[in-house]
Write an enzyme that holds these catalytic residues in place. Structure first.
Site, PDB file in Angstrom:
ATOM      1  N   SER A   7     -18.611   2.287 -10.420  1.00 24.84           N
ATOM      2  CA  SER A   7     -19.836   2.993 -10.035  1.00 24.84           C
ATOM      3  C   SER A   7     -20.265   2.565  -8.642  1.00 24.84           C
ATOM      4  O   SER A   7     -20.505   1.381  -8.393  1.00 24.84           O
ATOM      5  CB  SER A   7     -20.950   2.677 -11.036  1.00 24.84           C
ATOM      6  OG  SER A   7     -22.203   3.000 -10.463  1.00 24.84           O
ATOM      7  N   HIS A  32     -17.313   6.885 -10.072  1.00 29.13           N
ATOM      8  CA  HIS A  32     -18.531   7.235 -10.822  1.00 29.13           C
ATOM      9  C   HIS A  32     -19.722   7.293  -9.857  1.00 29.13           C
ATOM     10  O   HIS A  32     -20.049   6.319  -9.185  1.00 29.13           O
ATOM     11  CB  HIS A  32     -18.745   6.164 -11.894  1.00 29.13           C
ATOM     12  CG  HIS A  32     -19.861   6.435 -12.846  1.00 29.13           C
ATOM     13  ND1 HIS A  32     -19.727   7.237 -13.969  1.00 29.13           N
ATOM     14  CD2 HIS A  32     -21.134   5.985 -12.872  1.00 29.13           C
ATOM     15  CE1 HIS A  32     -20.865   7.258 -14.632  1.00 29.13           C
ATOM     16  NE2 HIS A  32     -21.738   6.515 -13.994  1.00 29.13           N
ATOM     17  N   ASP A  34     -23.692   7.972  -9.597  1.00 27.59           N
ATOM     18  CA  ASP A  34     -24.927   8.002 -10.386  1.00 27.59           C
ATOM     19  C   ASP A  34     -26.020   8.756  -9.649  1.00 27.59           C
ATOM     20  O   ASP A  34     -26.559   8.272  -8.653  1.00 27.59           O
ATOM     21  CB  ASP A  34     -25.398   6.567 -10.654  1.00 27.59           C
ATOM     22  CG  ASP A  34     -24.541   5.882 -11.695  1.00 27.59           C
ATOM     23  OD1 ASP A  34     -24.425   6.423 -12.802  1.00 27.59           O
ATOM     24  OD2 ASP A  34     -23.984   4.806 -11.395  1.00 27.59           O
ATOM     25  N   MET A  36     -29.731  10.052  -9.645  1.00 32.23           N
ATOM     26  CA  MET A  36     -31.028   9.787 -10.297  1.00 32.23           C
ATOM     27  C   MET A  36     -32.137  10.498  -9.546  1.00 32.23           C
ATOM     28  O   MET A  36     -32.101  10.566  -8.309  1.00 32.23           O
ATOM     29  CB  MET A  36     -31.298   8.285 -10.304  1.00 32.23           C
ATOM     30  CG  MET A  36     -30.185   7.468 -10.945  1.00 32.23           C
ATOM     31  SD  MET A  36     -30.652   5.729 -11.062  1.00 32.23           S
ATOM     32  CE  MET A  36     -29.065   5.020 -11.568  1.00 32.23           C
ATOM     33  N   HIS A  65     -22.507  11.472 -12.841  1.00 33.41           N
ATOM     34  CA  HIS A  65     -23.418  11.177 -13.957  1.00 33.41           C
ATOM     35  C   HIS A  65     -24.826  11.588 -13.539  1.00 33.41           C
ATOM     36  O   HIS A  65     -25.474  10.902 -12.754  1.00 33.41           O
ATOM     37  CB  HIS A  65     -23.320   9.661 -14.240  1.00 33.41           C
ATOM     38  CG  HIS A  65     -24.219   9.170 -15.320  1.00 33.41           C
ATOM     39  ND1 HIS A  65     -24.412   7.823 -15.572  1.00 33.41           N
ATOM     40  CD2 HIS A  65     -24.957   9.829 -16.244  1.00 33.41           C
ATOM     41  CE1 HIS A  65     -25.244   7.676 -16.584  1.00 33.41           C
ATOM     42  NE2 HIS A  65     -25.599   8.875 -17.013  1.00 33.41           N
ATOM     43  N   MET A  67     -28.512  11.849 -13.975  1.00 36.41           N
ATOM     44  CA  MET A  67     -29.686  11.331 -14.690  1.00 36.41           C
ATOM     45  C   MET A  67     -30.898  12.038 -14.118  1.00 36.41           C
ATOM     46  O   MET A  67     -31.733  11.457 -13.422  1.00 36.41           O
ATOM     47  CB  MET A  67     -29.764   9.807 -14.500  1.00 36.41           C
ATOM     48  CG  MET A  67     -28.721   9.066 -15.331  1.00 36.41           C
ATOM     49  SD  MET A  67     -28.397   7.414 -14.703  1.00 36.41           S
ATOM     50  CE  MET A  67     -27.131   7.814 -13.505  1.00 36.41           C
ATOM     51  N   MET A 136     -24.393   5.232 -23.308  1.00 37.76           N
ATOM     52  CA  MET A 136     -25.074   4.277 -22.423  1.00 37.76           C
ATOM     53  C   MET A 136     -25.326   2.977 -23.184  1.00 37.76           C
ATOM     54  O   MET A 136     -25.877   2.986 -24.288  1.00 37.76           O
ATOM     55  CB  MET A 136     -26.429   4.836 -21.962  1.00 37.76           C
ATOM     56  CG  MET A 136     -26.377   6.031 -21.030  1.00 37.76           C
ATOM     57  SD  MET A 136     -25.460   5.784 -19.495  1.00 37.76           S
ATOM     58  CE  MET A 136     -26.315   4.387 -18.750  1.00 37.76           C
ATOM     59  N   ASP A 175     -21.099   3.010 -20.276  1.00 37.95           N
ATOM     60  CA  ASP A 175     -21.730   2.745 -18.982  1.00 37.95           C
ATOM     61  C   ASP A 175     -22.913   1.806 -19.186  1.00 37.95           C
ATOM     62  O   ASP A 175     -23.837   2.106 -19.944  1.00 37.95           O
ATOM     63  CB  ASP A 175     -22.192   4.090 -18.392  1.00 37.95           C
ATOM     64  CG  ASP A 175     -22.753   3.979 -16.986  1.00 37.95           C
ATOM     65  OD1 ASP A 175     -22.754   2.880 -16.403  1.00 37.95           O
ATOM     66  OD2 ASP A 175     -23.200   5.030 -16.471  1.00 37.95           O
ATOM     67  N   GLY A 197     -20.305  -1.218 -12.445  1.00 44.12           N
ATOM     68  CA  GLY A 197     -20.899  -1.225 -11.113  1.00 44.12           C
ATOM     69  C   GLY A 197     -20.981  -2.630 -10.567  1.00 44.12           C
ATOM     70  O   GLY A 197     -20.145  -3.057  -9.765  1.00 44.12           O
ATOM     71  N   SER A 198     -21.973  -3.374 -11.035  1.00 42.94           N
ATOM     72  CA  SER A 198     -22.203  -4.700 -10.464  1.00 42.94           C
ATOM     73  C   SER A 198     -21.027  -5.644 -10.688  1.00 42.94           C
ATOM     74  O   SER A 198     -20.696  -6.447  -9.822  1.00 42.94           O
ATOM     75  CB  SER A 198     -23.493  -5.301 -11.022  1.00 42.94           C
ATOM     76  OG  SER A 198     -23.479  -5.296 -12.428  1.00 42.94           O
TER      77      SER A 198
HETATM   78  C1  DX5 Z   1     -27.067   2.930 -14.782  1.00 46.92           C
HETATM   79  C2  DX5 Z   1     -25.894   3.689 -14.231  1.00 46.92           C
HETATM   80  C3  DX5 Z   1     -24.641   2.906 -14.180  1.00 46.92           C
HETATM   81  C4  DX5 Z   1     -24.689   1.668 -13.323  1.00 46.92           C
HETATM   82  C5  DX5 Z   1     -23.991   0.626 -14.135  1.00 46.92           C
HETATM   83  O1  DX5 Z   1     -28.100   3.796 -15.024  1.00 46.92           O
HETATM   84  O2  DX5 Z   1     -25.638   4.843 -14.999  1.00 46.92           O
HETATM   85  O3  DX5 Z   1     -23.507   3.698 -13.867  1.00 46.92           O
HETATM   86  O4  DX5 Z   1     -24.054   1.771 -12.077  1.00 46.92           O
HETATM   87  O5  DX5 Z   1     -24.166  -0.598 -13.513  1.00 46.92           O
HETATM   88  P1  DX5 Z   1     -23.654  -1.938 -14.195  1.00 46.92           P
HETATM   89  O6  DX5 Z   1     -22.171  -1.818 -14.407  1.00 46.92           O
HETATM   90  O7  DX5 Z   1     -24.009  -2.968 -13.176  1.00 46.92           O
HETATM   91  O8  DX5 Z   1     -24.397  -2.123 -15.490  1.00 46.92           O
HETATM   92 ZN    ZN Z   2     -23.671   5.896 -14.637  1.00 47.30          ZN
END
Ligand code: DX5
Ligand code: ZN
Length: 221
Positions: A7, A32, A34, A36, A65, A67, A136, A175, A197-198
């Site tokens: 991500s 990926h 995200d 938002m 994705h 959101m 999720m 995710d 992601g992180s």
């Molecule tokens: C959160 C996102 C994720 C996010 C995950 O709302 O949908 O895709 O990047 O981050 P990590 O892997 O750090 O939980």
């Molecule tokens: Zn995501």
């Protein structure tokens, strides 16, 4: 084989070309993205222009994705931008069936995502139409949150639906809080596509971190 979708949310925004380019060239199965809207989730991130930029950067399929509320209004725009898979939230879309048909009509694979408090049963009457289900394991909005273990039962329930309804090729994505410790748990429960992601982009070597997560997941099978 476990697939990986890093991500870009946790990548260095000033070095997206370098960081995303590197992971895309070194084994990422999807990128990926995200999206938002500061409304469905309490954070704002990227829009279609980011998807279009990613499309120019790599041939790796883009897993977008959404959101956002009113996702139906933006489906065509994300297709034009270059999304390969478009995932909407069951909680954010009133006419889920229509949205999924629209995603297909625009040439993309369709995914539906479920928040931690949303039961798998909402998929009952749309399951046949989907290429991807996203469970999720954090409340969407931010990277770096703690994995919610109750999601494991939901992954297992979707896996069971895949078997019962003969959809072995479906993408069962997870995710939120995926790292080398949680990856074996989600893989064992049935996930085959892991977003991280992180755990990937905050590591000193993103490619090594991604492969360590994949390996940990794979070892649990
Ligand atoms: C959160 C996102 C994720 C996010 C995950 O709302 O949908 O895709 O990047 O981050 P990590 O892997 O750090 O939980
Ligand atoms: Zn995501």
């Amino acid at each position: 084989m476990i697939k990986m979708a890093p991500s870009i949310l946790s990548a260095d925004l000033l070095d997206l070309r370098g960081q995303v380019g590197k992971i895309a060239e070194n084994g990422a199965d999807y990128i990926h993205v995200d999206v938002m809207d500061g409304h469905f989730v309490p954070n704002l991130t990227f829009g279609p222009n980011m998807v279009a930029a990613m499309k120019k950067l790599t041939k790796v399929p883009l897993d977008v994705h959404l959101m956002i509320t009113n996702a139906e209004l933006y489906i065509e725009e994300y297709a034009k931008a270059g999304a390969d898979v478009l995932t909407v939230h069951a909680e954010a879309v009133t006419h889920l069936h229509r949205a999924v048909q629209q995603i297909h009509a625009n040439g993309m694979k369709a995914g539906v995502s479920l928040n931690p408090a949303t039961p798998v049963s909402v998929l009952e009457d749309i399951f046949e139409d989907l290429e991807l289900v996203l469970i999720m394991t954090v409340n969407p909005g931010f990277g770096g949150q703690k994995f919610i273990h109750r999601g494991l039962d939901k992954i297992a329930a979707v896996k069971k639906m895949m078997e019962q309804r003969n959809k072995p090729d479906m993408l069962l994505q997870v995710d939120g809080g995926v790292n080398t410790e949680t990856a074996p748990l989600v893989a064992k429960a049935g996930a085959n596509l892991l977003v991280a992601g992180s755990a990937v982009f905050n590591a000193p070597d993103s490619v090594a971190a991604m492969e360590a997560i994949r390996k940990a997941a794979q070892a649990a099978l």
